[in-house]
Design a protein around this motif. Structure first.
Motif, PDB file in Angstrom:
ATOM      1  N   LYS A  49      -4.722  -5.133   0.061  1.00  0.00           N
ATOM      2  CA  LYS A  49      -3.880  -3.775  -0.419  1.00  0.00           C
ATOM      3  C   LYS A  49      -2.839  -4.002  -1.423  1.00  0.00           C
ATOM      4  O   LYS A  49      -2.687  -3.148  -2.473  1.00  0.00           O
ATOM      5  CB  LYS A  49      -3.094  -3.169   1.000  1.00  0.00           C
ATOM      6  CG  LYS A  49      -4.141  -2.895   1.993  1.00  0.00           C
ATOM      7  CD  LYS A  49      -2.968  -2.341   3.091  1.00  0.00           C
ATOM      8  CE  LYS A  49      -3.902  -1.879   4.245  1.00  0.00           C
ATOM      9  NZ  LYS A  49      -3.346  -1.935   5.631  1.00  0.00           N
ATOM     10  N   TRP A  53      -2.357  -1.906  -5.085  1.00  0.00           N
ATOM     11  CA  TRP A  53      -1.061  -1.496  -5.266  1.00  0.00           C
ATOM     12  C   TRP A  53      -0.710  -2.125  -6.557  1.00  0.00           C
ATOM     13  O   TRP A  53       0.006  -1.025  -7.388  1.00  0.00           O
ATOM     14  CB  TRP A  53       0.033  -1.482  -4.123  1.00  0.00           C
ATOM     15  CG  TRP A  53      -0.423  -0.640  -2.999  1.00  0.00           C
ATOM     16  CD1 TRP A  53      -1.480   0.066  -2.698  1.00  0.00           C
ATOM     17  CD2 TRP A  53       0.195  -0.847  -1.652  1.00  0.00           C
ATOM     18  NE1 TRP A  53      -1.504   0.593  -1.618  1.00  0.00           N
ATOM     19  CE2 TRP A  53      -0.429  -0.139  -0.818  1.00  0.00           C
ATOM     20  CE3 TRP A  53       1.113  -1.735  -1.283  1.00  0.00           C
ATOM     21  CZ2 TRP A  53      -0.120  -0.003   0.664  1.00  0.00           C
ATOM     22  CZ3 TRP A  53       1.525  -1.638   0.108  1.00  0.00           C
ATOM     23  CH2 TRP A  53       0.899  -0.728   1.178  1.00  0.00           C
ATOM     24  N   GLU A  56      -2.875  -0.754  -9.542  1.00  0.00           N
ATOM     25  CA  GLU A  56      -2.177   0.757  -9.818  1.00  0.00           C
ATOM     26  C   GLU A  56      -0.712   0.784 -10.473  1.00  0.00           C
ATOM     27  O   GLU A  56      -0.485   1.487 -11.218  1.00  0.00           O
ATOM     28  CB  GLU A  56      -2.099   1.732  -8.425  1.00  0.00           C
ATOM     29  CG  GLU A  56      -3.352   1.925  -8.055  1.00  0.00           C
ATOM     30  CD  GLU A  56      -3.271   2.718  -6.729  1.00  0.00           C
ATOM     31  OE1 GLU A  56      -4.492   3.056  -6.054  1.00  0.00           O
ATOM     32  OE2 GLU A  56      -2.134   2.787  -6.253  1.00  0.00           O
ATOM     33  N   ARG A  57       0.131  -0.029  -9.962  1.00  0.00           N
ATOM     34  CA  ARG A  57       1.566  -0.207 -10.567  1.00  0.00           C
ATOM     35  C   ARG A  57       1.569  -0.516 -11.853  1.00  0.00           C
ATOM     36  O   ARG A  57       2.361   0.337 -12.824  1.00  0.00           O
ATOM     37  CB  ARG A  57       2.492  -0.893  -9.719  1.00  0.00           C
ATOM     38  CG  ARG A  57       3.895  -1.397 -10.219  1.00  0.00           C
ATOM     39  CD  ARG A  57       4.525  -0.193 -10.028  1.00  0.00           C
ATOM     40  NE  ARG A  57       5.940  -0.125 -10.914  1.00  0.00           N
ATOM     41  CZ  ARG A  57       6.413   0.682 -11.470  1.00  0.00           C
ATOM     42  NH1 ARG A  57       6.240   1.803 -11.204  1.00  0.00           N
ATOM     43  NH2 ARG A  57       7.618   0.540 -12.022  1.00  0.00           N
TER      44      ARG A  57
ATOM     45  N   LYS B 102       0.941   1.909   5.885  1.00  0.00           N
ATOM     46  CA  LYS B 102       1.065   2.564   4.520  1.00  0.00           C
ATOM     47  C   LYS B 102      -0.081   2.173   3.803  1.00  0.00           C
ATOM     48  O   LYS B 102      -0.641   1.209   4.090  1.00  0.00           O
ATOM     49  CB  LYS B 102       2.268   1.919   3.674  1.00  0.00           C
ATOM     50  CG  LYS B 102       3.542   2.051   4.695  1.00  0.00           C
ATOM     51  CD  LYS B 102       4.176   3.277   3.899  1.00  0.00           C
ATOM     52  CE  LYS B 102       5.717   3.643   4.316  1.00  0.00           C
ATOM     53  NZ  LYS B 102       6.397   4.323   3.576  1.00  0.00           N
ATOM     54  N   GLY B 103      -0.147   2.958   2.715  1.00  0.00           N
ATOM     55  CA  GLY B 103      -1.370   2.835   1.899  1.00  0.00           C
ATOM     56  C   GLY B 103      -2.764   2.692   2.250  1.00  0.00           C
ATOM     57  O   GLY B 103      -3.692   2.136   1.552  1.00  0.00           O
ATOM     58  N   ASN B 105      -6.303   3.395   2.560  1.00  0.00           N
ATOM     59  CA  ASN B 105      -7.397   4.187   1.349  1.00  0.00           C
ATOM     60  C   ASN B 105      -7.939   5.289   2.132  1.00  0.00           C
ATOM     61  O   ASN B 105      -8.519   5.412   3.379  1.00  0.00           O
ATOM     62  CB  ASN B 105      -8.590   3.134   1.316  1.00  0.00           C
ATOM     63  CG  ASN B 105      -8.137   2.011   0.478  1.00  0.00           C
ATOM     64  OD1 ASN B 105      -7.039   1.903  -0.299  1.00  0.00           O
ATOM     65  ND2 ASN B 105      -8.771   0.874   0.718  1.00  0.00           N
ATOM     66  N   ARG B 117       2.281   7.834  -1.205  1.00  0.00           N
ATOM     67  CA  ARG B 117       1.827   6.715  -2.406  1.00  0.00           C
ATOM     68  C   ARG B 117       2.708   6.708  -3.295  1.00  0.00           C
ATOM     69  O   ARG B 117       3.136   5.421  -4.120  1.00  0.00           O
ATOM     70  CB  ARG B 117       0.390   7.299  -2.867  1.00  0.00           C
ATOM     71  CG  ARG B 117      -0.190   6.269  -3.924  1.00  0.00           C
ATOM     72  CD  ARG B 117      -1.489   6.690  -4.004  1.00  0.00           C
ATOM     73  NE  ARG B 117      -1.806   7.860  -4.678  1.00  0.00           N
ATOM     74  CZ  ARG B 117      -1.921   8.196  -5.833  1.00  0.00           C
ATOM     75  NH1 ARG B 117      -1.772   7.005  -6.768  1.00  0.00           N
ATOM     76  NH2 ARG B 117      -2.106   9.078  -6.429  1.00  0.00           N
ATOM     77  N   THR B 120       5.643   4.424  -2.031  1.00  0.00           N
ATOM     78  CA  THR B 120       5.209   3.091  -1.914  1.00  0.00           C
ATOM     79  C   THR B 120       5.258   2.345  -3.201  1.00  0.00           C
ATOM     80  O   THR B 120       5.679   1.423  -3.557  1.00  0.00           O
ATOM     81  CB  THR B 120       3.809   2.933  -1.441  1.00  0.00           C
ATOM     82  OG1 THR B 120       3.524   3.455  -0.110  1.00  0.00           O
ATOM     83  CG2 THR B 120       3.361   1.556  -1.485  1.00  0.00           C
ATOM     84  N   ASN B 121       5.093   2.951  -4.288  1.00  0.00           N
ATOM     85  CA  ASN B 121       4.859   2.751  -5.549  1.00  0.00           C
ATOM     86  C   ASN B 121       6.454   2.467  -6.153  1.00  0.00           C
ATOM     87  O   ASN B 121       6.786   1.383  -6.618  1.00  0.00           O
ATOM     88  CB  ASN B 121       4.236   3.803  -6.639  1.00  0.00           C
ATOM     89  CG  ASN B 121       3.800   3.123  -7.781  1.00  0.00           C
ATOM     90  OD1 ASN B 121       3.891   1.909  -8.016  1.00  0.00           O
ATOM     91  ND2 ASN B 121       3.349   3.886  -8.730  1.00  0.00           N
ATOM     92  N   LEU B 124       7.349  -0.731  -4.303  1.00  0.00           N
ATOM     93  CA  LEU B 124       6.771  -1.631  -4.794  1.00  0.00           C
ATOM     94  C   LEU B 124       7.570  -2.149  -6.237  1.00  0.00           C
ATOM     95  O   LEU B 124       7.779  -3.494  -6.451  1.00  0.00           O
ATOM     96  CB  LEU B 124       5.234  -1.543  -4.948  1.00  0.00           C
ATOM     97  CG  LEU B 124       4.424  -2.706  -5.522  1.00  0.00           C
ATOM     98  CD1 LEU B 124       4.554  -3.817  -4.659  1.00  0.00           C
ATOM     99  CD2 LEU B 124       3.021  -2.065  -5.813  1.00  0.00           C
TER     100      LEU B 124
END
Lengths: 83, 184
Positions: A49, A53, A56-57, B102-103, B105, B117, B120-121, B124
């Motif tokens: 995961k 992510w 994508e980030r 979370k997250g 798919n 999302r 989360t981004n 992150l």
């Protein structure tokens, strides 16, 4: 602490496998451990995961990342001083 | 433009600075640092213009200088990480999943999924900021540029074993950081 150390080594081995092929011995050790360890299986699921992510980030382009007119003027002045 | 006297600084800044800043931001995710490195890049460019061979475009040459500066910044950065790396392996009895809620798919993304999302981004991004600079560089090289291990090791002057340890530890730090945020 033995099991803890083993899990750290196994998950490290998993990350290594993302970069290059493991030796037969390492592969066998990884598979054997994964067959019985829920913690390391959890690590791998979540590691995947995070891979997604992070991709994508980093793929996001920040279109708002521009110099202001004032900053550009200062930059020009600074560069002209350097010349 | 073949020597310093012929440089049009105004055009250099107007034509390339925003592009270079976007490039730097895609790797660094730190606006102030990105601006500093773009400025350094332009200074280097005008002082070394005689080394520019017109086989490549000016923008390509500028980007390569900037890329080198970003790698140098990461390589020189302190890598020591003094906090305990992770409690992940110490948590007796826990199954090891930490990102279950979370997250996931999904094939059809609802508005809630999209908001989740984006959250989360952002989380992150915040957690990435907590990594030591050198680790950030290694992570960016792997996930943004998708470089192979040989290239990453060469850029950062690390061994392949160091590389796997950095990726492993970085993920553990990110995991702890995200888990802390979601438990709040």
């Amino acid at each position: 602490m033995g099991a803890v150390r083993k899990c750290e080594q196994i998950t490290l081995l998993y990350e290594k496998a993302n970069f290059l092929a493991l030796s037969d011995e390492d592969n066998a050790e990884l598979k054997m451990h994964m067959d019985k360890c829920t913690k390391c299986n959890g690590y791998i699921e979540d590691s995947k995961k995070l891979d997604l992510w992070l991709k994508e980030r980093f793929a996001e382009v920040d279109a708002s990342a521009n110099f202001t007119a004032e900053e550009k003027q200062k930059l020009k002045e600074s560069l002209n001083t350097t010349l | 433009m073949t020597n310093n006297s012929e440089i049009d600084v105004n055009a250099l800044v107007d034509d390339h600075s925003d592009y270079l800043l976007s490039f730097a931001m895609s790797k660094l995710k730190d606006l102030d640092l990105a601006k500093d490195l773009v400025q350094d890049t332009l200074v280097s460019a005008i002082t070394k213009l005689e080394t520019f061979e017109k086989r490549s475009k000016l923008r390509t040459w500028l980007t390569s200088i900037l890329n080198r500066k970003i790698i140098d910044h990461w390589r020189k950065a302190e890598t020591r990480y003094t906090d305990p790396v992770s409690s992940f392996f110490q948590q007796e009895g826990k199954p090891g999943h930490w990102l279950d809620s979370k997250g996931k798919n999904k094939t059809l993304e609802t508005i809630e999924d999209q908001i989740s999302r984006e959250e989360t981004n952002m989380e992150l991004a915040d957690c990435l900021g907590k990594l030591p600079d050198k680790w950030k560089g290694v992570v960016a090289s792997k996930y943004l540029e998708e470089k192979d291990s040989e290239e990453i090791c060469k850029d950062f002057e690390i061994t392949s074993s160091n590389l796997w340890v950095i990726i492993h530890r970085a993920k553990l730090v990110l995991r702890d950081c995200l888990q802390n945020k979601w438990e709040l």
